[in-house]
Design a protein around this motif. Structure first.
Motif, PDB file in Angstrom:
ATOM      1  N   ILE B   5       0.858  -1.192   0.000  1.00  0.00           N
ATOM      2  CA  ILE B   5       0.000   0.000   0.000  1.00  0.00           C
ATOM      3  C   ILE B   5       0.894   1.242   0.000  1.00  0.00           C
ATOM      4  O   ILE B   5       1.763   1.385   0.875  1.00  0.00           O
ATOM      5  CB  ILE B   5      -0.917  -0.012   1.240  1.00  0.00           C
ATOM      6  CG1 ILE B   5      -1.765  -1.299   1.229  1.00  0.00           C
ATOM      7  CG2 ILE B   5      -1.793   1.236   1.294  1.00  0.00           C
ATOM      8  CD1 ILE B   5      -2.447  -1.594   2.551  1.00  0.00           C
ATOM      9  N   LEU B   9      -2.100   6.223   0.563  1.00  0.00           N
ATOM     10  CA  LEU B   9      -3.308   5.442   0.846  1.00  0.00           C
ATOM     11  C   LEU B   9      -3.303   4.810   2.237  1.00  0.00           C
ATOM     12  O   LEU B   9      -4.303   4.255   2.681  1.00  0.00           O
ATOM     13  CB  LEU B   9      -3.499   4.357  -0.223  1.00  0.00           C
ATOM     14  CG  LEU B   9      -3.738   4.876  -1.636  1.00  0.00           C
ATOM     15  CD1 LEU B   9      -3.997   3.719  -2.597  1.00  0.00           C
ATOM     16  CD2 LEU B   9      -4.903   5.860  -1.682  1.00  0.00           C
ATOM     17  N   ARG B  10      -2.181   4.902   2.912  1.00  0.00           N
ATOM     18  CA  ARG B  10      -2.098   4.261   4.240  1.00  0.00           C
ATOM     19  C   ARG B  10      -3.063   4.834   5.271  1.00  0.00           C
ATOM     20  O   ARG B  10      -3.563   4.086   6.113  1.00  0.00           O
ATOM     21  CB  ARG B  10      -0.642   4.307   4.749  1.00  0.00           C
ATOM     22  CG  ARG B  10       0.250   3.414   3.920  1.00  0.00           C
ATOM     23  CD  ARG B  10       1.709   3.516   4.311  1.00  0.00           C
ATOM     24  NE  ARG B  10       2.521   2.896   3.271  1.00  0.00           N
ATOM     25  CZ  ARG B  10       3.831   3.027   3.153  1.00  0.00           C
ATOM     26  NH1 ARG B  10       4.494   3.758   4.037  1.00  0.00           N
ATOM     27  NH2 ARG B  10       4.483   2.437   2.172  1.00  0.00           N
ATOM     28  N   TYR B  12      -5.986   5.384   4.886  1.00  0.00           N
ATOM     29  CA  TYR B  12      -7.278   4.727   4.663  1.00  0.00           C
ATOM     30  C   TYR B  12      -7.170   3.210   4.849  1.00  0.00           C
ATOM     31  O   TYR B  12      -8.090   2.468   4.532  1.00  0.00           O
ATOM     32  CB  TYR B  12      -7.797   5.072   3.268  1.00  0.00           C
ATOM     33  CG  TYR B  12      -7.754   6.559   3.044  1.00  0.00           C
ATOM     34  CD1 TYR B  12      -8.689   7.399   3.650  1.00  0.00           C
ATOM     35  CD2 TYR B  12      -6.728   7.149   2.305  1.00  0.00           C
ATOM     36  CE1 TYR B  12      -8.619   8.770   3.518  1.00  0.00           C
ATOM     37  CE2 TYR B  12      -6.643   8.524   2.167  1.00  0.00           C
ATOM     38  CZ  TYR B  12      -7.584   9.323   2.778  1.00  0.00           C
ATOM     39  OH  TYR B  12      -7.501  10.691   2.657  1.00  0.00           O
ATOM     40  N   ALA B  13      -6.006   2.780   5.329  1.00  0.00           N
ATOM     41  CA  ALA B  13      -5.764   1.351   5.555  1.00  0.00           C
ATOM     42  C   ALA B  13      -5.192   1.149   6.963  1.00  0.00           C
ATOM     43  O   ALA B  13      -4.301   0.324   7.166  1.00  0.00           O
ATOM     44  CB  ALA B  13      -4.797   0.811   4.499  1.00  0.00           C
ATOM     45  N   THR B  34     -10.145  -4.026  -0.574  1.00  0.00           N
ATOM     46  CA  THR B  34     -11.166  -3.002  -0.344  1.00  0.00           C
ATOM     47  C   THR B  34     -12.272  -3.492   0.592  1.00  0.00           C
ATOM     48  O   THR B  34     -12.997  -2.677   1.163  1.00  0.00           O
ATOM     49  CB  THR B  34     -11.766  -2.509  -1.671  1.00  0.00           C
ATOM     50  OG1 THR B  34     -12.221  -3.634  -2.434  1.00  0.00           O
ATOM     51  CG2 THR B  34     -10.735  -1.743  -2.476  1.00  0.00           C
ATOM     52  N   ASP B  39     -12.598   2.257   2.889  1.00  0.00           N
ATOM     53  CA  ASP B  39     -12.294   3.652   2.531  1.00  0.00           C
ATOM     54  C   ASP B  39     -11.319   3.756   1.362  1.00  0.00           C
ATOM     55  O   ASP B  39     -11.189   4.815   0.744  1.00  0.00           O
ATOM     56  CB  ASP B  39     -11.720   4.407   3.732  1.00  0.00           C
ATOM     57  CG  ASP B  39     -12.767   4.671   4.796  1.00  0.00           C
ATOM     58  OD1 ASP B  39     -13.967   4.528   4.481  1.00  0.00           O
ATOM     59  OD2 ASP B  39     -12.388   4.998   5.935  1.00  0.00           O
ATOM     60  N   LEU B  40     -10.617   2.676   1.070  1.00  0.00           N
ATOM     61  CA  LEU B  40      -9.673   2.703  -0.053  1.00  0.00           C
ATOM     62  C   LEU B  40     -10.381   2.738  -1.401  1.00  0.00           C
ATOM     63  O   LEU B  40      -9.820   3.202  -2.389  1.00  0.00           O
ATOM     64  CB  LEU B  40      -8.772   1.459  -0.017  1.00  0.00           C
ATOM     65  CG  LEU B  40      -7.592   1.463   0.949  1.00  0.00           C
ATOM     66  CD1 LEU B  40      -6.846   0.140   0.841  1.00  0.00           C
ATOM     67  CD2 LEU B  40      -6.659   2.624   0.633  1.00  0.00           C
ATOM     68  N   HIS B  43     -10.527   5.780  -3.557  1.00  0.00           N
ATOM     69  CA  HIS B  43      -9.212   6.266  -3.976  1.00  0.00           C
ATOM     70  C   HIS B  43      -8.635   5.429  -5.112  1.00  0.00           C
ATOM     71  O   HIS B  43      -7.778   5.896  -5.854  1.00  0.00           O
ATOM     72  CB  HIS B  43      -8.238   6.262  -2.794  1.00  0.00           C
ATOM     73  CG  HIS B  43      -8.626   7.217  -1.708  1.00  0.00           C
ATOM     74  ND1 HIS B  43      -8.348   8.563  -1.761  1.00  0.00           N
ATOM     75  CD2 HIS B  43      -9.311   7.027  -0.563  1.00  0.00           C
ATOM     76  CE1 HIS B  43      -8.818   9.163  -0.693  1.00  0.00           C
ATOM     77  NE2 HIS B  43      -9.405   8.248   0.061  1.00  0.00           N
ATOM     78  N   LEU B  44      -9.110   4.210  -5.229  1.00  0.00           N
ATOM     79  CA  LEU B  44      -8.563   3.299  -6.240  1.00  0.00           C
ATOM     80  C   LEU B  44      -9.430   3.208  -7.483  1.00  0.00           C
ATOM     81  O   LEU B  44      -8.918   3.045  -8.599  1.00  0.00           O
ATOM     82  CB  LEU B  44      -8.411   1.892  -5.646  1.00  0.00           C
ATOM     83  CG  LEU B  44      -7.419   1.730  -4.503  1.00  0.00           C
ATOM     84  CD1 LEU B  44      -7.481   0.303  -3.948  1.00  0.00           C
ATOM     85  CD2 LEU B  44      -6.010   2.037  -4.994  1.00  0.00           C
TER      86      LEU B  44
END
Lengths: 160, 91
Positions: B5, B9-10, B12-13, B34, B39-40, B43-44
């Motif tokens: 990741i 994006l972290r 959201y992870a 996901t 929440d990712l 963004h993806l």
């Protein structure tokens, strides 16, 4: 204003890279650790500019090169905290192209102006915001440090 | 397999830089990612469910977009999947 802390070695290396590739843009990644108010950058990695069609005013790093850079960073316990590139004979300010192509939220984008082959101003901008739709560049203070020791630890050391 | 990741994006992870998942295909691995971190997704992927144009997904050192089976490519436990937003610009 957030702070981008970079070691003197990194600061000098990214400026020298801009002079090396002049009149073309240089580019690379900044590796470090997150801090309370920005990033502490302790190493930089040169990348190739794949925009050979317009290298004097465009840069792009091949994603596969980024995959490899991130792999090496992980081995050292570091993360990609930002990227750098140069603006040959152009101010060290982000451009509409820089903004449109910026997608690493929370990371720093460092730009060095290289005027007639000589690195002049180096500025840093944090890509702030929570989504692609509300991102924005915010100017950062560039603090040059001797080592990658966290600022808080150095303050404690200075006070002791 | 392991999914790496990227820094942006972290948040959201749960701050994680990687996630180990069991999956048969690239798409299956992304679905697990996901599902674990909902929440990712925005963004993806676009609202139509396609990978955003600036999001690159690499299976080991291969761009998934250029693999013959793309996201349907089968994966093994030792494979890695890297998510890499693009980097470009200029004045």
């Amino acid at each position: 204003m957030t702070v981008l802390q970079v070691t003197i070695e990194v600061y000098e290396a990214i400026r020298a890279h801009g002079e090396e590739t002049y009149p073309h843009e240089c580019c690379g990644a900044l590796l470090g650790r997150p801090a309370a108010n920005g990033w502490i950058i302790e190493s930089s990695v040169k990348a190739g500019n794949t925009r050979t069609d317009s290298a004097h005013n465009r840069y792009q790093i091949a994603p596969v090169e980024l995959v490899k850079i991130e792999r090496e960073a992980r081995k050292k316990g570091l993360s990609i905290g930002g990227f750098y590139h140069s603006h040959p004979d152009h101010p060290a300010q982000w451009s509409p192209t820089d903004f449109a192509e910026a997608h690493w939220l929370g990371c720093s984008y460092v730009i060095t102006a290289v005027t007639q082959g000589k690195a002049t101003v180096t500025n840093a901008f944090l890509l702030a915001g929570k989504t692609e739709e509300n991102k924005q560049f915010e100017p950062q203070t560039v603090e040059i440090i001797k080592t990658a020791e966290p600022l808080s630890a150095r303050r404690e050391s200075n006070n002791s | 397999m392991t999914i790496y990741i990227p820094t942006p994006l972290r948040p959201y992870a749960e701050g994680k830089d990687q996630l180990d998942v069991r999956a048969d295909t690239v798409q299956g691995a992304l679905d697990k990612l996901t599902l674990t971190f909902p929440d990712l997704r925005k963004h993806l992927f676009t609202e139509e469910g396609k990978l955003r144009a600036f999001v690159n997904v690499y299976l080991n050192d291969e761009d998934v977009r250029y693999l013959p089976a793309k996201e349907a490519t089968t994966v093994t436990a030792t494979d890695t999947l890297s998510i890499i937003p693009s980097i470009a610009g200029g004045h």
